[in-house]
Design a protein around this motif. Structure first.
Motif, PDB file in Angstrom:
ATOM      1  N   ARG A 650       0.835  -1.206   0.000  1.00  0.00           N
ATOM      2  CA  ARG A 650       0.000   0.000   0.000  1.00  0.00           C
ATOM      3  C   ARG A 650       0.870   1.258   0.000  1.00  0.00           C
ATOM      4  O   ARG A 650       0.540   2.260  -0.642  1.00  0.00           O
ATOM      5  N   PHE A 651       1.986   1.215   0.708  1.00  0.00           N
ATOM      6  CA  PHE A 651       2.871   2.375   0.720  1.00  0.00           C
ATOM      7  C   PHE A 651       3.448   2.631  -0.676  1.00  0.00           C
ATOM      8  O   PHE A 651       3.466   3.776  -1.155  1.00  0.00           O
ATOM      9  N   LEU A 652       3.946   1.595  -1.339  1.00  0.00           N
ATOM     10  CA  LEU A 652       4.510   1.768  -2.671  1.00  0.00           C
ATOM     11  C   LEU A 652       3.436   2.228  -3.653  1.00  0.00           C
ATOM     12  O   LEU A 652       3.724   2.991  -4.592  1.00  0.00           O
ATOM     13  N   HIS A 653       2.206   1.772  -3.459  1.00  0.00           N
ATOM     14  CA  HIS A 653       1.103   2.235  -4.298  1.00  0.00           C
ATOM     15  C   HIS A 653       0.931   3.749  -4.159  1.00  0.00           C
ATOM     16  O   HIS A 653       0.739   4.457  -5.154  1.00  0.00           O
ATOM     17  N   ARG A 654       1.020   4.261  -2.931  1.00  0.00           N
ATOM     18  CA  ARG A 654       0.889   5.697  -2.713  1.00  0.00           C
ATOM     19  C   ARG A 654       2.075   6.464  -3.308  1.00  0.00           C
ATOM     20  O   ARG A 654       1.914   7.592  -3.777  1.00  0.00           O
ATOM     21  N   VAL A 655       3.254   5.875  -3.258  1.00  0.00           N
ATOM     22  CA  VAL A 655       4.427   6.520  -3.854  1.00  0.00           C
ATOM     23  C   VAL A 655       4.224   6.708  -5.352  1.00  0.00           C
ATOM     24  O   VAL A 655       4.469   7.789  -5.910  1.00  0.00           O
ATOM     25  N   VAL A 656       3.761   5.649  -6.032  1.00  0.00           N
ATOM     26  CA  VAL A 656       3.532   5.746  -7.475  1.00  0.00           C
ATOM     27  C   VAL A 656       2.436   6.761  -7.768  1.00  0.00           C
ATOM     28  O   VAL A 656       2.544   7.574  -8.703  1.00  0.00           O
ATOM     29  N   GLU A 657       1.364   6.750  -6.980  1.00  0.00           N
ATOM     30  CA  GLU A 657       0.291   7.726  -7.179  1.00  0.00           C
ATOM     31  C   GLU A 657       0.792   9.154  -6.996  1.00  0.00           C
ATOM     32  O   GLU A 657       0.393  10.056  -7.738  1.00  0.00           O
ATOM     33  N   ALA A 658       1.675   9.375  -6.021  1.00  0.00           N
ATOM     34  CA  ALA A 658       2.179  10.724  -5.767  1.00  0.00           C
ATOM     35  C   ALA A 658       3.002  11.259  -6.925  1.00  0.00           C
ATOM     36  O   ALA A 658       3.074  12.479  -7.134  1.00  0.00           O
ATOM     37  N   THR A 659       3.613  10.374  -7.718  1.00  0.00           N
ATOM     38  CA  THR A 659       4.366  10.840  -8.883  1.00  0.00           C
ATOM     39  C   THR A 659       3.471  11.158 -10.069  1.00  0.00           C
ATOM     40  O   THR A 659       3.949  11.676 -11.080  1.00  0.00           O
ATOM     41  N   GLY A 660       2.168  10.860  -9.946  1.00  0.00           N
ATOM     42  CA  GLY A 660       1.240  11.173 -11.020  1.00  0.00           C
ATOM     43  C   GLY A 660       1.066  10.070 -12.033  1.00  0.00           C
ATOM     44  O   GLY A 660       0.448  10.291 -13.086  1.00  0.00           O
ATOM     45  N   ALA A 661       1.580   8.884 -11.766  1.00  0.00           N
ATOM     46  CA  ALA A 661       1.480   7.776 -12.717  1.00  0.00           C
ATOM     47  C   ALA A 661       0.300   6.889 -12.359  1.00  0.00           C
ATOM     48  O   ALA A 661      -0.009   6.697 -11.183  1.00  0.00           O
ATOM     49  N   PRO A 662      -0.371   6.312 -13.359  1.00  0.00           N
ATOM     50  CA  PRO A 662      -1.467   5.369 -13.065  1.00  0.00           C
ATOM     51  C   PRO A 662      -0.911   4.070 -12.497  1.00  0.00           C
ATOM     52  O   PRO A 662       0.192   3.645 -12.833  1.00  0.00           O
TER      53      PRO A 662
END
Length: 842
Positions: A650-662
């Motif tokens: 879940r943390f890595l999912h939020r990291v990817v979301e924060a960069t603006g990537a789907p």
């Protein structure tokens, strides 16, 4: 000093140059140079005799600097080429045109264009690899292969022990120290007291002469030390002539060693680099042992003894001063005191010294007689000053170099414009109208403002203007806004000063002259010296909003009551010491060069004490921007909120979301990790901030260990600093792992307590709350009540003050007092927790 070097390979060459300089300097002073001496140095360095002669020639023909002995890369020198000039010219022009196109051409396409251009010119086209190397050279002339381990920081020094060793050679040891001058100076225009200046003194141990000094209103800093060394190392003829002094002051030269205390200004990287560049050994005396700096301490005492005879002296302590009104009697400006000091040094130089038995200047001439003048001694004080100034790194763009929101330009920057490599930039905090950039060939370029008509600006003026603009909610700050605000602030100060001066000069009704009365402070309600907010005087209609900062007062005067309530309740940044230190630490981490074990930080504070606001403000000061070398945005600082439980996926999912990537929430952990690493690299993330890091405690056991391992692996893989933000429990968790404990340094934001820091904070709040009348928030009763209700938490203090301001506006009171705070019916945090527990929701 790490920030001075673009790569570790460049740093290794500097270390090698320092090692060579230790031997070559000693060998260069021996005339004639015997073969036995050369062979001894060659054996010690592990090189041949011819190599030592080659080093000697480079050192003697150069400027006598450490950098003259830096190892040169093998093969052709920079800029040399075996390619025919015609082919080189065609290839350079073609590559330059291709890289200037708005479309990003692939290297393979540029190779084809170069080959076509050579064929059209009837020339033999170079190989593909040669063209590709030229493309890389155009984009990055300093790209080098860096490998090996980092060496120890040269700033660390082993303190001396025992008594200070005596020396008979001039400039072999120079002691430097600062002191706050025991006298008040006045401004040159209105002759009003402005405070006590700081004096930096440098004394030669062998002869006791004053080799240099520097007088400033600025607190001790590396700039003060740089100015003192620049004055000490260069001839003083021009300096004396500019001040109309006809004195015999022949003392100057490059010291072999400077001996200093352990103040932060003496541990600055800029000072260490400048000393290494000029071959000066920087030595620290043991902490808490001023006797090891006895020579300069004794000189300071002698100098202050003479200062005590000046008008405006403060004497050594309040008991000695008695009822003497120092500020009322002050008469000397800073420039006049500087001239007085120069005359005092002349008297000291020609007066018999009790320890030497002769005048210091007589001892200097006796020991220097027959000594050959160092032809490589620096002659321009500016060259020395620049070597010791504070340093940062900046890229050169087509608009120039941007530093502190101001652009600088010189035609010498044209070859460097657009290159991705950052270059070392030095600046003088006292005057930002010019900076100095170190070019790839080692030359130092002086860069003025891009718009030359701009007036000089100090770093302190810039910081004050920036804080005021940020407090007004202006996020996009440029140099036009900064200089416009500067002119407005100075105009307000000049008008207020002129009005005040005219008021005091006006005669009384009976036409009898009257002296300005001395104000006796009310010790119960007097504002602490450090608690007064730094702001300019402002005149408004009547007395409404006169206590506010000028910019806020102007806005509040044009607002309705409803607008003022919304303004009071809105979030805003209030600068205070703890936050500034935390922001400075984050800036240091962001600017830290990449290495295997990156430093990290734990921003730790109780709940609702400002840690999240600091993290978010730091993110806003480093916003994402379009990546010139990529398709997306460059994100220097990525802000992520930790999930409500220890869950790596879940943390890595939020990291990817924060960069603006789907991203797909159902992806496996391995896929998430690979995607997160790829997005962090592609987005050029230089720092990762993880807020609510204490959430990893929820779950515990294996999940907690997985989260900690993930933090460690992310930092090692990407070589970026990680900042974890949370409550004190997160500190215990991170320090339970030995590897993380060594890498995460805590930055604490403790609860507020009664004292000058709290008074300063409350004074800053009062300067921005849109009330017509002053509230005197630093009244002791008010401060105690606010602490009791808020339990020392910044967020609670802000809530109490904003709600009180709302009530003051709606009721027409237009000020906050203790009674109004009591009437709020505000529930302290501890009581709210007890209520929640009683209701079974805690």
């Amino acid at each position: 000093m790490d920030a001075m070097f673009a790569t570790e390979a460049e740093e290794r060459r500097w270390r090698e140059a320092c090692a060579r300089a230790e031997h070559v300097r000693a060998l260069s002073e021996r005339r004639p140079t015997s073969l036995a001496d050369v062979d001894a140095v060659a054996t010690a360095c592990g090189v041949s005799r011819s190599t030592i002669f080659r080093w000697l020639r480079r050192y003697r023909e150069g400027a006598g600097l450490t950098s003259d002995l830096a190892p040169r890369p093998p093969g052709l020198r920079a800029g040399a080429s075996l390619m025919p000039v015609e082919v080189e010219q065609v290839m350079g022009e073609t590559i330059g045109r291709a890289l200037r196109k708005p479309e990003r051409l692939r290297p393979s396409k540029i190779v084809e264009e170069v080959a076509d251009a050579c064929r059209r010119a009837g020339l033999s086209a170079p190989g593909d690899n040669t063209i590709r190397r030229r493309i890389r050279a155009f984009r990055d002339p300093l790209r080098q292969e860096a490998s090996g381990r980092r060496l120890a920081d040269p700033r660390t020094a082993t303190p001396v022990t025992g008594s200070f060793p005596e020396t008979t050679e001039p400039l072999s040891v120079v002691q430097i120290d600062h002191t706050l001058v025991d006298a008040v100076v006045v401004d040159p225009e209105h002759r009003q007291p402005v405070g006590r200046p700081w004096l930096t003194l440098a004394v030669d141990v062998a002869t006791r002469v004053v080799v240099g000094f520097h007088l400033t209103m600025m607190s001790p800093s590396v700039t003060s030390v740089a100015a003192c060394l620049a004055f000490a190392m260069t001839p003083k003829t021009r300096w004396l002539a500019l001040r109309g002094l006809d004195l015999d002051y022949p003392v100057h030269g490059r010291p072999a060693r400077i001996h200093v205390d352990n103040g932060p200004e003496f541990h600055a990287g800029a000072l260490a680099f400048g000393c290494a560049e000029y071959g000066i050994d920087l030595q620290y005396r043991p902490p808490g042992a001023p006797r090891f700096g006895g020579h300069v301490e004794r000189l300071i005492g002698t100098t202050m003894g003479d200062v005590h005879l000046l008008p405006g002296t403060t004497q050594s302590n309040p008991r000695e001063r008695g009822r003497y009104a120092s500020e009322a009697q002050a008469a000397l400006t800073l420039e006049e005191m500087e001239r007085w000091l120069a005359l005092g040094v002349d008297v000291y130089h020609n007066r018999r010294h009790a320890g030497l038995g002769v005048p210091p200047l007589h001892r200097w001439r006796a020991l220097r007689s027959g000594v050959q003048e160092d032809v490589r001694a620096p002659g321009d004080p500016e060259d020395v000053l620049v070597a010791f100034l504070p340093m940062t790194r900046r890229r050169v763009t087509r608009e120039g170099v941007q530093l502190f929101h101001i652009f600088y330009w010189s035609d010498a920057l044209r070859p460097l414009a657009g290159l991705p490599e950052t270059r070392p930039v030095r600046y003088d905090p006292r005057d930002l109208s010019r900076i100095w950039l170190r070019a790839p060939d080692g030359e130092t370029l002086a860069l003025p403002y891009r718009r030359r008509h701009r007036p000089p600006l100090s770093l302190w003026e810039h910081a004050r203007i920036l804080a005021e603009l940020r407090a007004e909610g202006k996020r996009a700050v440029d140099e036009d806004l900064i200089f416009d605000r500067r002119e407005r602030m100075r105009a307000i100060v000049q008008a207020a000063t002129a009005t005040t001066k005219a008021a005091w000069a006006a005669p009384e009704p009976d036409s009898r002259p009257r002296r300005r009365p001395r104000r006796r402070p009310n010790r119960r309600t007097q504002t602490p010296r450090r608690a007064r907010p730094e702001r300019c005087s402002m005149s408004t209609s009547g007395e409404d909003f006169a206590h506010m900062a000028p910019a806020f007062a102007a806005r509040a005067a044009g607002m309705s009551d409803a607008e003022r309530v919304r303004f009071a309740l809105a979030d805003r940044w209030i600068a205070y010491t703890q936050a500034s230190r935390a922001m400075d630490r984050l800036e240091w981490l962001l600017a830290h060069p990449r290495r295997v074990r990156m430093p990290n930080a734990l921003l730790v504070a109780p709940t609702n004490n400002g840690k999240t606001m600091i993290a978010q403000r730091f993110v806003r000061t480093h916003p994402r921007a379009p990546d010139p070398d990529g398709d997306g945005d460059a994100i220097p600082v990525l802000y992520v909120i930790c999930p409500d439980a220890a869950d790596v996926r879940r943390f890595l999912h939020r990291v990817v979301e924060a960069t603006g990537a789907p991203t797909n929430p159902g992806d496996s952990l391995a896929k998430k990790e690979a995607q997160a690493l790829r997005r962090l690299r592609d987005s050029r993330v230089r720092m990762l901030i993880v807020d609510e890091a204490h959430n990893i405690l929820v779950g515990g056991g294996d999940r907690l260990r997985q989260m900690l391992n993930m933090f460690r692996n992310l930092g090692a893989e990407l070589q970026i600093p990680i900042v974890a933000v949370g409550v004190k429990e997160v500190l215990q968790v991170f320090h339970s792992e030995s590897q993380l404990a060594n890498r995460f340094e805590p930055v604490a934001l403790p609860r507020w307590r009664d004292g000058p820091a709290l008074a300063t904070l409350l004074a800053s709040f009062e300067a921005v709350l849109p009330l017509r009348r002053p509230s005197n928030l630093i009244d002791p009763r008010m401060m105690r009540r606010l602490l009791a209700l808020s339990e020392g938490l910044l967020g609670e203090i802000a809530a109490i003050l904003t709600r009180s301001a709302e009530q003051a506006i709606l009721s027409g009171e237009e000020r906050i007092d203790v009674a109004m705070v009591e009437a709020l019916d505000f529930t302290p945090p501890a009581q709210r927790r007890l209520t929640a527990e009683a209701l079974g929701v805690a």
